[in-house]
Scaffold this motif. Sequence first.
Motif, PDB file in Angstrom:
ATOM      1  N   ASP A 115      -6.451   7.221   0.557  1.00 59.73           N
ATOM      2  CA  ASP A 115      -6.435   6.239  -0.625  1.00 59.73           C
ATOM      3  C   ASP A 115      -5.250   5.556  -0.657  1.00 59.73           C
ATOM      4  OD1 ASP A 115      -7.638   5.279  -2.721  1.00 59.73           O
ATOM      5  OD2 ASP A 115      -7.524   7.240  -3.902  1.00 59.73           O
ATOM      6  N   ASP A 116      -5.176   4.632  -1.870  1.00 61.44           N
ATOM      7  CA  ASP A 116      -4.074   3.967  -1.921  1.00 61.44           C
ATOM      8  C   ASP A 116      -3.655   4.095  -3.461  1.00 61.44           C
ATOM      9  OD1 ASP A 116      -1.723   1.966  -2.420  1.00 61.44           O
ATOM     10  OD2 ASP A 116      -3.151   0.423  -1.913  1.00 61.44           O
ATOM     11  N   ALA A 117      -2.586   4.783  -3.557  1.00 60.84           N
ATOM     12  CA  ALA A 117      -1.813   5.100  -4.980  1.00 60.84           C
ATOM     13  C   ALA A 117      -1.429   4.140  -5.847  1.00 60.84           C
ATOM     14  CB  ALA A 117      -0.751   6.255  -4.843  1.00 60.84           C
ATOM     15  N   ALA A 118      -1.501   2.853  -5.093  1.00 65.43           N
ATOM     16  CA  ALA A 118      -0.900   1.604  -6.153  1.00 65.43           C
ATOM     17  C   ALA A 118      -1.983   0.360  -5.991  1.00 65.43           C
ATOM     18  CB  ALA A 118       0.449   1.343  -5.632  1.00 65.43           C
ATOM     19  N   GLY A 119      -2.861   0.685  -5.193  1.00 61.72           N
ATOM     20  CA  GLY A 119      -3.946  -0.387  -5.000  1.00 61.72           C
ATOM     21  C   GLY A 119      -5.027  -0.486  -5.985  1.00 61.72           C
TER      22      GLY A 119
ATOM     23  N   MET B 275       0.838  -1.119  -0.144  1.00 60.35           N
ATOM     24  CA  MET B 275      -0.089  -0.065   0.002  1.00 60.35           C
ATOM     25  C   MET B 275       0.853   1.302   0.012  1.00 60.35           C
ATOM     26  SD  MET B 275      -2.980   1.140   2.766  1.00 60.35           S
ATOM     27  CE  MET B 275      -3.728   2.384   2.497  1.00 60.35           C
ATOM     28  N   HIS B 276       0.480   2.195  -0.777  1.00 58.88           N
ATOM     29  CA  HIS B 276       1.160   3.749  -0.888  1.00 58.88           C
ATOM     30  C   HIS B 276       0.181   4.457  -0.402  1.00 58.88           C
ATOM     31  CE1 HIS B 276       4.265   1.420  -3.055  1.00 58.88           C
ATOM     32  NE2 HIS B 276       4.882   2.332  -3.205  1.00 58.88           N
ATOM     33  N   PRO B 277       0.014   4.861   0.812  1.00 59.54           N
ATOM     34  CA  PRO B 277      -1.001   5.642   1.285  1.00 59.54           C
ATOM     35  C   PRO B 277      -0.979   7.215   0.767  1.00 59.54           C
ATOM     36  CG  PRO B 277       0.004   4.642   3.198  1.00 59.54           C
ATOM     37  CD  PRO B 277       0.606   4.147   1.928  1.00 59.54           C
ATOM     38  N   ILE B 278      -2.258   7.734   0.490  1.00 59.32           N
ATOM     39  CA  ILE B 278      -2.174   8.929   0.071  1.00 59.32           C
ATOM     40  C   ILE B 278      -3.126   9.721   0.571  1.00 59.32           C
ATOM     41  CG2 ILE B 278      -3.193   8.273  -2.075  1.00 59.32           C
ATOM     42  CD1 ILE B 278      -2.122  10.846  -3.414  1.00 59.32           C
ATOM     43  N   LEU B 279      -3.324  10.991   1.395  1.00 56.79           N
ATOM     44  CA  LEU B 279      -4.286  11.699   1.654  1.00 56.79           C
ATOM     45  C   LEU B 279      -4.957  12.206   0.434  1.00 56.79           C
ATOM     46  CD1 LEU B 279      -3.127  13.794   4.531  1.00 56.79           C
ATOM     47  CD2 LEU B 279      -4.826  12.056   4.768  1.00 56.79           C
ATOM     48  N   LYS B 280      -6.439  12.012   0.321  1.00 55.82           N
ATOM     49  CA  LYS B 280      -7.261  12.211  -0.774  1.00 55.82           C
ATOM     50  C   LYS B 280      -6.918  13.733  -1.256  1.00 55.82           C
ATOM     51  CE  LYS B 280     -10.617   8.740   0.150  1.00 55.82           C
ATOM     52  NZ  LYS B 280     -12.288   8.358   0.225  1.00 55.82           N
TER      53      LYS B 280
END
Length: 383
Positions: free
Chosen positions: A82-86, A1-6
């Motif tokens: 969000d997940d930038a790679a999911g 997972m690559h977490p990203i604030l929306k």
Amino acid sequence: MHPILKPALRRGWHDLNTVQFGMTPAHAVVLGPVDTATGSFLNLLDGTRGVPLLREQARRMGLPEGHVDALLKRLTDAGLLDDAAGGGPPTEEPRARTPETDRLRPDLAALTVTTSEPAEGVRRLAARRAMRVQVRGAGRVGSVVASVLAAAGVGHVDVRDGGCVEPWDVAPGGLPAQAVGERRDVSARRVVRAAAAARPPRPDRRKGPPGPGDAEHPLSLVIVAPRDGLAVHSPDPAAAQDLVAAGIPHLYAGVVEATGVVGPLVLPGGTGCARCLLLDRTDRDPAWPRLLAQWSSGRAVPVQPCDIGLATAVAGLAAAHALSFLDGELPASTGARWEACAPGLDWHARAVWPHPDCSCGAGEGRNGQETTADDEPHDTMAG
């Protein structure tokens, strides 16, 4: 997972320890207390780092062990992450930066706002490409609905209608002025292809056009957008009999005598259908069938009263409700008609209840039905 604030949610601080994500009441979330170090760490959640790297950087910032995992869970539960790679292989194409996918970036951003699970927005956008929608009617409403759905990433949008394009069928985003005189269905399909962000594979025409109940090409939804105002005001149950029999969801939309109508969205066997609406109106007004017979057999209106502003508003609302349904939600038109009358344009809903005598099955076991404001005109002649 690559977490990203929306990224679609704007961020603002109420004070040094309270941060708000989003502006509108429907989607805004206030998070607190947030200490100074955690506030700085939020800037690292930009989708470029995996969780192991985030943990390492958190240690360098002096954050305690386990703080990152607890924060990520907190943000996920709040629907902010969000997940930038999911999303897996199906989402690779929507994530790619191409001229085609760039056109859908606002749609993807909107889906991230309305979904809570990481990568759910991009999964829904990817799923639209495999969906097949049919629009029945290519007038000022139907042609615009079809082009909007194609522009929103729905992969297969088919338009059905007869006759040739008249000057009054022309609408911004729908049939162009140069299409006057052409076959309506042919011109509308050309508009759909031009609006589509990415063109899906062409169907094999040797097998013939797919039908509503085609197992190989199942319809996800049908939009019934008749050009005839009477068919908007009182939809013909026979015209949707194939859809009810095949269990295909369908949404009505159109304009009748300066009144815009969106709905009902019919879920066969679950919500009221066109026949339910007809039976209910007949129960409340025994003269209704007589009126319908006169309206349908009388002199036809040469040009339907359908002003372009209201028609465009109806098409936009109908397309939005359709997309909500295709994305797995139940919009407010489910089992209800939304109407707006010019010149006030105050949208209000009228429920379409399942009728116990209708063969669609939605009203089985229903002894009575709730009623809302009736559909009869006000008697302005009474003294």
